[in-house]
Design an enzyme around this catalytic site. Structure first.
Site, PDB file in Angstrom:
ATOM      1  N   ARG A  48      57.586  10.659   3.031  1.00 43.03           N
ATOM      2  CA  ARG A  48      56.667  11.135   4.072  1.00 43.03           C
ATOM      3  C   ARG A  48      57.062  10.576   5.427  1.00 43.03           C
ATOM      4  NH1 ARG A  48      51.018  10.322   1.633  1.00 43.03           N
ATOM      5  NH2 ARG A  48      51.761   8.233   1.974  1.00 43.03           N
ATOM      6  N   VAL A 133      53.712   6.190 -19.228  1.00 39.50           N
ATOM      7  CA  VAL A 133      52.850   5.340 -20.059  1.00 39.50           C
ATOM      8  C   VAL A 133      53.567   4.028 -20.338  1.00 39.50           C
ATOM      9  CG1 VAL A 133      51.647   5.099 -22.271  1.00 39.50           C
ATOM     10  CG2 VAL A 133      51.805   7.349 -21.186  1.00 39.50           C
ATOM     11  N   GLU A 191      45.359  -3.053  -7.283  1.00 39.55           N
ATOM     12  CA  GLU A 191      45.381  -2.391  -5.976  1.00 39.55           C
ATOM     13  C   GLU A 191      44.236  -2.947  -5.126  1.00 39.55           C
ATOM     14  OE1 GLU A 191      47.486   0.203  -5.188  1.00 39.55           O
ATOM     15  OE2 GLU A 191      48.448   0.105  -7.147  1.00 39.55           O
ATOM     16  N   LYS A 206      46.508   7.472 -19.722  1.00 36.48           N
ATOM     17  CA  LYS A 206      47.597   7.181 -20.660  1.00 36.48           C
ATOM     18  C   LYS A 206      47.186   7.549 -22.086  1.00 36.48           C
ATOM     19  CE  LYS A 206      49.273   3.633 -17.526  1.00 36.48           C
ATOM     20  NZ  LYS A 206      49.074   2.239 -17.059  1.00 36.48           N
ATOM     21  N   GLY A 308      55.869  -2.411 -12.618  1.00 33.16           N
ATOM     22  CA  GLY A 308      56.948  -3.105 -11.902  1.00 33.16           C
ATOM     23  C   GLY A 308      58.018  -2.106 -11.516  1.00 33.16           C
TER      24      GLY A 308
HETATM   25  N1  HSE Z   1      48.001  -0.139 -12.635  1.00 35.99           N
HETATM   26  C1  HSE Z   1      48.681  -0.105 -13.886  1.00 35.99           C
HETATM   27  C2  HSE Z   1      48.469  -1.401 -14.634  1.00 35.99           C
HETATM   28  C3  HSE Z   1      50.154   0.098 -13.760  1.00 35.99           C
HETATM   29  O1  HSE Z   1      47.797  -2.313 -14.158  1.00 35.99           O
HETATM   30  O2  HSE Z   1      48.971  -1.492 -15.728  1.00 35.99           O
HETATM   31  C4  HSE Z   1      50.532   1.504 -13.555  1.00 35.99           C
HETATM   32  O3  HSE Z   1      50.111   2.346 -14.578  1.00 35.99           O
END
Ligand code: HSE
Length: 439
Positions: A48, A133, A191, A206, A308
């Site tokens: 972007r 996943v 986050e 998932k 990661g």
């Molecule tokens: N936010 C996810 C976790 C990683 O804490 O496992 C990405 O799916």
């Protein structure tokens, strides 16, 4: 030196995973070409903002803001933008032009998977999504290929690293949920808005993907029962350990029977008590693991990094090599299998065992009343533990804590039992209800 033909790879997104994919594609191009039987030519990276800071220093002339033109000239499109739009439109454009797609976008697959798979099948292309996943852990390909000849009975996954990190700290360090979440945020696991992780939305996406694959049935996201970890208390975690369990947020996909005995499937995400001896109890920190119970293969466990940049890039590159090999060989891609088309059953059909903690009046007949309420709803008691009553200083009625372990019961019966216990005069409060899994 072998001369390979080139397969043109367009990368959409240069975030933590995308930038590592680009780096590895450039640094390991000879090795990857040898494995794929084709050169993987990175034709561009659509972003972007051309001036955004990146984790990795990449050649500037690769970057473009024109994703659509980049997709037009590609044999394989790697979508690592995340979210629904514009990712969905770009993936549909790529498939429409006959390109294979590699994606790590669980949100997109969970809500629009059937649409994308149909678009791929129409043109003989394929959608690869190992990274969607459990990050680096190979689980999609084992379910789709290695276990294609077996019958899956159940999958229990720790598929969200943030919540596992939080619950692990609550267990091993005695931290509160708030403090453990603050640590997860500080370390970059959670986050700024942690809702998707701690409320179980990420794990539910998932679960949809795993259940659909494992049971050859489209399992819609809205049919996944979802509870997050925000209701898990310090007291529950301490009591769990004392009783020989650890609290984990599990994504459980399993085959079940409906009320008429017909086969069905269910998917659910919720905190659960896992016995300390179960392999999933040994999954610490932000690690993920997927425990698969198969009819012939028995129990299998897949363990590793669930997130990661570079770790997830490994899964993306594996898919890229597979997609490139496919281009070399030719022929249509592998379609999604949903031939079983099982009934997707609601939570009420789930059968499991429970641990119910009650604060009760410490008086004659209370235990009998509680036991009779369970019996009335077809829930059988397996264990009962009572802690000594406390006589209140104002001379009021003494109270006691009852911890009841049940035999396996239907979720609908358990829910009716809990409602009856909540309304019973001898019960001051139902302080905790947790499902026990993997016992
Ligand atoms: N936010 C996810 C976790 C990683 O804490 O496992 C990405 O799916």
């Amino acid at each position: 030196m072998i001369e390979y033909r080139n397969v043109r790879v367009a990368l959409l997104g240069a975030g933590s995973v995308g930038s590592q994919v680009a780096r590895l594609l450039l640094e390991q191009s000879d090795e990857l070409a040898g494995r794929a039987g084709a050169g993987l030519e990175l034709t561009g990276i659509a972003v972007r903002d051309l001036d955004a800071e990146r984790d990795v220093d990449l050649p500037r002339d690769l970057f473009t803001t024109d994703a659509e033109s980049l997709i037009l000239g590609a044999d394989i499109v790697v979508e690592l933008i995340g979210g629904i739009e514009p990712a969905r439109s770009y993936v549909l454009q790529a498939l429409g032009s006959g390109a294979d797609v590699v994606t790590g976008n669980k949100a997109l697959l969970a809500s629009h998977g059937p649409e994308l798979f149909a678009a791929a099948e129409q043109v003989g292309a394929q959608v690869f999504y190992e990274a969607a996943v459990a990050g680096a852990i190979p689980i999609i390909r084992p379910l789709r290929e290695s276990l294609a000849g077996d019958r899956i009975k159940r999958i229990m996954g720790i598929v969200n690293g943030t919540t596992n990190f939080i619950l692990d700290r609550m267990d091993s360090l005695g931290e509160s949920l708030e403090d453990a979440l603050a640590q997860a945020t500080a370390l970059g696991y959670a986050e700024a808005d942690p809702t998707a992780d701690i409320e179980g939305y990420d794990a539910a996406q998932k679960a949809t993907i795993l259940a659909s694959l494992a049971f050859h049935t489209t399992v819609p996201l809205m049919s996944v029962h979802r509870e997050g970890i925000t209701g898990v208390t310090h007291e529950q975690v301490v009591a769990a350990r004392k009783a020989g369990y650890v609290v984990k947020l599990l994504a459980i996909c399993e085959s079940l029977v409906d009320d008429d005995g017909a086969p069905g499937v269910s998917a659910r995400v919720h905190p659960a008590l896992v016995p300390l001896g179960h392999p999933l109890a040994a999954v610490h920190g932000a690690k993920n693991a997927v425990f698969v119970e198969a009819e012939a293969a028995g129990d299998l466990m897949f363990y590793g990094a669930g997130a990661g940049g570079v770790e997830t890039a490994s899964a993306v590159l594996g898919d890229l090599v597979s997609a490139a090999r496919r281009h070399v060989i030719g022929g249509p891609g592998l379609a999604e299998s949903n031939h079983a088309n099982l009934h997707v059953l609601p939570m009420g059909n789930v059968v499991t065992s429970y641990q119910i903690t009650l604060d009760v009046a410490d008086q004659p007949g209370v235990l009998a009343t509680v036991a009779s309420l369970l019996a009335q709803h077809e829930v059988s008691v397996e264990t009962v533990e009572q802690t000594s009553g406390v006589i209140s200083s104002d001379g009021g009625v003494a109270t006691a804590t009852l911890i009841i372990g049940t035999h396996r019961a239907r979720e609908s019966d358990l829910a009716a039992t809990v409602a009856a216990l909540t309304n019973a005069t001898v019960v001051n409060s139902v302080t905790s209800v947790l499902r026990v899994e993997g016992a």
